[in-house]
Write a protein that holds these residues in place. Structure first.
Motif, PDB file in Angstrom:
ATOM      1  N   ALA A 158       0.829  -1.197   0.000  1.00 45.26           N
ATOM      2  CA  ALA A 158       0.000   0.000   0.000  1.00 45.26           C
ATOM      3  C   ALA A 158       0.869   1.254   0.000  1.00 45.26           C
ATOM      4  O   ALA A 158       0.552   2.259  -0.643  1.00 45.26           O
ATOM      5  CB  ALA A 158      -0.931   0.005   1.215  1.00 45.26           C
ATOM      6  N   VAL A 159       1.996   1.190   0.705  1.00 42.60           N
ATOM      7  CA  VAL A 159       2.918   2.328   0.762  1.00 42.60           C
ATOM      8  C   VAL A 159       3.840   2.355  -0.447  1.00 42.60           C
ATOM      9  O   VAL A 159       3.972   3.372  -1.139  1.00 42.60           O
ATOM     10  CB  VAL A 159       3.760   2.271   2.058  1.00 42.60           C
ATOM     11  CG1 VAL A 159       4.844   3.346   2.031  1.00 42.60           C
ATOM     12  CG2 VAL A 159       2.878   2.454   3.275  1.00 42.60           C
ATOM     13  N   MET A 160       4.502   1.225  -0.758  1.00 38.05           N
ATOM     14  CA  MET A 160       5.562   1.236  -1.754  1.00 38.05           C
ATOM     15  C   MET A 160       5.046   1.510  -3.161  1.00 38.05           C
ATOM     16  O   MET A 160       5.769   2.072  -3.991  1.00 38.05           O
ATOM     17  CB  MET A 160       6.326  -0.091  -1.725  1.00 38.05           C
ATOM     18  CG  MET A 160       7.014  -0.375  -0.401  1.00 38.05           C
ATOM     19  SD  MET A 160       8.075   0.965   0.208  1.00 38.05           S
ATOM     20  CE  MET A 160       9.380   0.951  -1.020  1.00 38.05           C
ATOM     21  N   ALA A 161       3.807   1.146  -3.454  1.00 37.35           N
ATOM     22  CA  ALA A 161       3.267   1.422  -4.788  1.00 37.35           C
ATOM     23  C   ALA A 161       3.127   2.917  -5.053  1.00 37.35           C
ATOM     24  O   ALA A 161       3.093   3.340  -6.215  1.00 37.35           O
ATOM     25  CB  ALA A 161       1.904   0.740  -4.946  1.00 37.35           C
ATOM     26  N   HIS A 162       3.053   3.728  -3.990  1.00 36.16           N
ATOM     27  CA  HIS A 162       2.840   5.166  -4.148  1.00 36.16           C
ATOM     28  C   HIS A 162       3.978   5.999  -3.574  1.00 36.16           C
ATOM     29  O   HIS A 162       3.909   7.227  -3.601  1.00 36.16           O
ATOM     30  CB  HIS A 162       1.513   5.553  -3.496  1.00 36.16           C
ATOM     31  CG  HIS A 162       0.344   4.751  -3.994  1.00 36.16           C
ATOM     32  ND1 HIS A 162      -0.185   4.910  -5.250  1.00 36.16           N
ATOM     33  CD2 HIS A 162      -0.348   3.731  -3.419  1.00 36.16           C
ATOM     34  CE1 HIS A 162      -1.171   4.041  -5.424  1.00 36.16           C
ATOM     35  NE2 HIS A 162      -1.289   3.315  -4.333  1.00 36.16           N
TER      36      HIS A 162
ATOM     37  N   GLY B 139      -4.096   1.653  -1.013  1.00 35.35           N
ATOM     38  CA  GLY B 139      -3.296   2.863  -0.839  1.00 35.35           C
ATOM     39  C   GLY B 139      -3.827   4.015  -1.667  1.00 35.35           C
ATOM     40  O   GLY B 139      -3.864   5.167  -1.218  1.00 35.35           O
ATOM     41  N   LEU B 140      -4.245   3.714  -2.910  1.00 33.63           N
ATOM     42  CA  LEU B 140      -4.796   4.751  -3.786  1.00 33.63           C
ATOM     43  C   LEU B 140      -6.052   5.350  -3.172  1.00 33.63           C
ATOM     44  O   LEU B 140      -6.264   6.570  -3.219  1.00 33.63           O
ATOM     45  CB  LEU B 140      -5.097   4.143  -5.157  1.00 33.63           C
ATOM     46  CG  LEU B 140      -5.387   5.104  -6.309  1.00 33.63           C
ATOM     47  CD1 LEU B 140      -4.205   6.012  -6.583  1.00 33.63           C
ATOM     48  CD2 LEU B 140      -5.761   4.316  -7.564  1.00 33.63           C
ATOM     49  N   ALA B 141      -6.893   4.499  -2.577  1.00 35.22           N
ATOM     50  CA  ALA B 141      -8.108   5.003  -1.932  1.00 35.22           C
ATOM     51  C   ALA B 141      -7.770   5.883  -0.727  1.00 35.22           C
ATOM     52  O   ALA B 141      -8.386   6.940  -0.523  1.00 35.22           O
ATOM     53  CB  ALA B 141      -8.985   3.827  -1.505  1.00 35.22           C
ATOM     54  N   LEU B 142      -6.777   5.457   0.054  1.00 37.41           N
ATOM     55  CA  LEU B 142      -6.403   6.233   1.239  1.00 37.41           C
ATOM     56  C   LEU B 142      -5.776   7.578   0.875  1.00 37.41           C
ATOM     57  O   LEU B 142      -5.812   8.522   1.678  1.00 37.41           O
ATOM     58  CB  LEU B 142      -5.427   5.426   2.103  1.00 37.41           C
ATOM     59  CG  LEU B 142      -6.021   4.209   2.824  1.00 37.41           C
ATOM     60  CD1 LEU B 142      -4.929   3.396   3.503  1.00 37.41           C
ATOM     61  CD2 LEU B 142      -7.059   4.649   3.849  1.00 37.41           C
ATOM     62  N   LEU B 143      -5.173   7.667  -0.336  1.00 35.96           N
ATOM     63  CA  LEU B 143      -4.604   8.943  -0.773  1.00 35.96           C
ATOM     64  C   LEU B 143      -5.666  10.045  -0.845  1.00 35.96           C
ATOM     65  O   LEU B 143      -5.346  11.232  -0.713  1.00 35.96           O
ATOM     66  CB  LEU B 143      -3.946   8.789  -2.142  1.00 35.96           C
ATOM     67  CG  LEU B 143      -2.543   8.203  -2.183  1.00 35.96           C
ATOM     68  CD1 LEU B 143      -2.099   8.001  -3.627  1.00 35.96           C
ATOM     69  CD2 LEU B 143      -1.559   9.088  -1.441  1.00 35.96           C
TER      70      LEU B 143
ATOM     71  N   PHE C  41       4.091   6.854 -16.173  1.00 34.29           N
ATOM     72  CA  PHE C  41       2.744   6.283 -16.143  1.00 34.29           C
ATOM     73  C   PHE C  41       1.958   6.861 -14.971  1.00 34.29           C
ATOM     74  O   PHE C  41       2.507   7.076 -13.882  1.00 34.29           O
ATOM     75  CB  PHE C  41       2.814   4.764 -16.037  1.00 34.29           C
ATOM     76  CG  PHE C  41       3.217   4.091 -17.331  1.00 34.29           C
ATOM     77  CD1 PHE C  41       2.278   3.874 -18.332  1.00 34.29           C
ATOM     78  CD2 PHE C  41       4.530   3.708 -17.542  1.00 34.29           C
ATOM     79  CE1 PHE C  41       2.652   3.274 -19.520  1.00 34.29           C
ATOM     80  CE2 PHE C  41       4.906   3.106 -18.735  1.00 34.29           C
ATOM     81  CZ  PHE C  41       3.969   2.889 -19.737  1.00 34.29           C
ATOM     82  N   ALA C  42       0.685   7.113 -15.198  1.00 33.02           N
ATOM     83  CA  ALA C  42      -0.191   7.661 -14.165  1.00 33.02           C
ATOM     84  C   ALA C  42      -0.368   6.650 -13.041  1.00 33.02           C
ATOM     85  O   ALA C  42      -0.203   5.442 -13.246  1.00 33.02           O
ATOM     86  CB  ALA C  42      -1.546   8.014 -14.770  1.00 33.02           C
ATOM     87  N   PRO C  43      -0.717   7.124 -11.820  1.00 30.64           N
ATOM     88  CA  PRO C  43      -0.884   6.197 -10.696  1.00 30.64           C
ATOM     89  C   PRO C  43      -1.884   5.077 -10.975  1.00 30.64           C
ATOM     90  O   PRO C  43      -1.681   3.939 -10.555  1.00 30.64           O
ATOM     91  CB  PRO C  43      -1.377   7.107  -9.567  1.00 30.64           C
ATOM     92  CG  PRO C  43      -0.817   8.449  -9.901  1.00 30.64           C
ATOM     93  CD  PRO C  43      -0.830   8.525 -11.383  1.00 30.64           C
ATOM     94  N   GLY C  44      -2.958   5.373 -11.712  1.00 28.27           N
ATOM     95  CA  GLY C  44      -3.934   4.332 -12.009  1.00 28.27           C
ATOM     96  C   GLY C  44      -3.357   3.227 -12.881  1.00 28.27           C
ATOM     97  O   GLY C  44      -3.570   2.038 -12.622  1.00 28.27           O
TER      98      GLY C  44
ATOM     99  N   LEU D 221       9.165   2.313 -23.590  1.00 28.79           N
ATOM    100  CA  LEU D 221       7.903   2.958 -23.239  1.00 28.79           C
ATOM    101  C   LEU D 221       8.126   4.369 -22.695  1.00 28.79           C
ATOM    102  O   LEU D 221       9.171   4.676 -22.109  1.00 28.79           O
ATOM    103  CB  LEU D 221       7.138   2.110 -22.216  1.00 28.79           C
ATOM    104  CG  LEU D 221       6.814   0.668 -22.641  1.00 28.79           C
ATOM    105  CD1 LEU D 221       5.923   0.001 -21.598  1.00 28.79           C
ATOM    106  CD2 LEU D 221       6.156   0.626 -24.010  1.00 28.79           C
ATOM    107  N   ASP D 222       7.102   5.228 -22.874  1.00 28.68           N
ATOM    108  CA  ASP D 222       7.218   6.626 -22.469  1.00 28.68           C
ATOM    109  C   ASP D 222       6.096   7.077 -21.547  1.00 28.68           C
ATOM    110  O   ASP D 222       5.888   8.280 -21.357  1.00 28.68           O
ATOM    111  CB  ASP D 222       7.260   7.529 -23.706  1.00 28.68           C
ATOM    112  CG  ASP D 222       6.000   7.392 -24.568  1.00 28.68           C
ATOM    113  OD1 ASP D 222       5.107   6.610 -24.194  1.00 28.68           O
ATOM    114  OD2 ASP D 222       5.921   8.074 -25.606  1.00 28.68           O
ATOM    115  N   GLY D 223       5.352   6.149 -20.978  1.00 29.99           N
ATOM    116  CA  GLY D 223       4.287   6.519 -20.059  1.00 29.99           C
ATOM    117  C   GLY D 223       2.922   6.631 -20.692  1.00 29.99           C
ATOM    118  O   GLY D 223       1.963   7.023 -20.015  1.00 29.99           O
ATOM    119  N   THR D 224       2.794   6.304 -21.973  1.00 31.95           N
ATOM    120  CA  THR D 224       1.508   6.433 -22.654  1.00 31.95           C
ATOM    121  C   THR D 224       0.928   5.097 -23.108  1.00 31.95           C
ATOM    122  O   THR D 224      -0.289   4.966 -23.234  1.00 31.95           O
ATOM    123  CB  THR D 224       1.639   7.348 -23.882  1.00 31.95           C
ATOM    124  OG1 THR D 224       2.618   6.797 -24.781  1.00 31.95           O
ATOM    125  CG2 THR D 224       2.075   8.750 -23.469  1.00 31.95           C
TER     126      THR D 224
END
Length: 393
Positions: free
Chosen positions: A37-41, A163-167, A248-251, A300-303
């Motif tokens: 939950a922490v390390m992914a973000h 973790g994303l929800a807790l953000l 890449f976006a968090p999602g 890859l470039d994040g898209t």
């Protein structure tokens, strides 16, 4: 009469083994939920909330990984001496403190201090949990370790979305780290619930620590195996750093990590059946999949989320195969009461390799897109070299 010898040859099932396996799997699930939950973000927090450069982020992350695995050299032998039950409880207390710190500090110095505390806790946790599994009867060991790995990856699927929800709730990242600290505290209590005789530590004074390490260093076959598998920690952990740094976006990053974890967990019944984890081809195939994953990531470039998911699947297969293969080989080499020492030497080398790799890759990412591409191609090259070196081992 004909069936009697076959029945007597079947390994006896230790009834306490079921409790040990069940408790260790519960501990792994609890700890991994908090960790992922922490390390992914964490990279996004360091990059966007605190404004750190990629090289500085690599230093913070590399400090945790490098120091954690460097400490395994003595800590593995300490686990053999004091037993995994006490070692695990201490580990969880340190990890709880480390996560509480990393969510409340913002300078480079304090972040490095938090990384040190997390590293110390991690160095104690891993040999404690795996020593407990290595000590159960052989009939339960393969299935027990498969459940242990599956629990980690199930938590990896659940952890990043949680973790994303807790953000988006309350104080954001501080809430994630506070939740992780609470989960590690619960895991420490689970360690203490194990029976005192659930592990059989080696008796003797602390000067026997050196004897445990010397025993491993005298096993040339195992040292060659440790050298070949040195890149495995970098291969397992670096994707969580590389994907956010590629833009890449968090999602998208969260989805990639969930796919990776689901695939790794799904591989465990296959690896456990027939004790396949002990076969050399399983390790080689895992390393080849890891190489392919980083070769897919490199341009890859994040898209492009499609290739990102392909890389996630390949890395999931790699993790699902490599972890059991390394564990089973270590159990086979280690004499009774010395698994911690063998595990410590093996993971110390892998962690130092990952520390150096994280620093180098962070510097290359700071050079721009071309540097990032070469960094990921290099990581894939390490995996390919390890696969070639693992032939026949």
């Amino acid at each position: 009469m004909i069936d009697a010898p076959a029945a007597s040859a079947r390994p006896a099932m230790d009834p306490s083994g079921r409790r040990v396996v069940g408790t260790v799997v519960a501990i792994q699930l609890t700890c991994s939920l908090g960790f992922f939950a922490v390390m992914a973000h964490l990279v996004a927090h360091l990059r966007h909330d605190l404004g750190l450069m990629a090289g500085t982020i690599g230093l913070v992350l590399g400090m945790r990984v490098g120091l954690q695995y460097a400490l395994l050299l003595p800590v593995g032998a300490v686990t053999d001496l004091i037993g995994p039950r006490r070692t695990g409880a201490i580990a969880c207390a340190l990890r709880a403190l480390g996560f509480a710190l990393i969510g409340t500090v913002d300078g480079v110095g304090p972040l490095l201090c938090a990384a040190v505390v997390l590293a110390a806790g991690g160095a104690l946790y891993n040999p404690a949990a795996q020593c407990l599994l290595a000590g159960v009867d052989s009939a339960r060991r393969s299935g027990g370790f498969a459940a242990y790995v599956a629990a980690q990856h199930i938590a990896t699927v659940a952890g990043p979305p949680a973790g994303l929800a807790l953000l988006h709730v309350g104080p954001g990242f501080a809430l994630i780290t506070g939740t992780a600290a609470a989960l590690w505290a619960v895991a420490g209590l689970l360690f203490l619930r194990l029976p005192a005789d659930g592990a059989k530590p080696v008796s003797g004074p602390f000067r026997d620590l050196a004897a445990g390490v010397r025993a491993v260093l005298g096993d040339r076959t195992f040292l060659l195996f440790a050298l070949v598998t040195a890149p495995t920690t970098l291969l397992a952990e670096h994707i969580m750093t590389a994907v956010p740094l590629l833009g890449f976006a968090p999602g998208a990053a969260t989805l990639c990590f969930c796919v990776l974890a689901a695939v790794a967990a799904s591989a465990q019944p296959f690896v456990a059946a027939g004790r396949r984890g002990e076969r050399p081809w399983v390790l080689r195939l895992g390393l080849l999949c890891a190489a392919a994953a980083f070769f897919v990531l490199a341009p890859l470039d994040g898209t492009a989320t499609g290739p990102l998911m392909v890389a996630g699947v390949l890395n999931g297969v790699a993790n699902g195969l490599i972890q059991p293969a390394v564990f089973q080989r270590t159990v086979r080499h280690a004499p009774p009461g010395r698994f911690g020492s063998y595990y410590g030497v093996l993971q110390c080398g892998a962690g130092l390799f990952a520390f150096a790799g994280d620093l180098l890759v962070g510097r290359l990412f700071d050079l721009g897109p071309a540097g990032a591409t070469w960094a990921l191609l290099g990581v894939g090259g390490f995996a390919l070299a390890a696969a070639i070196g693992a032939r026949g081992r």
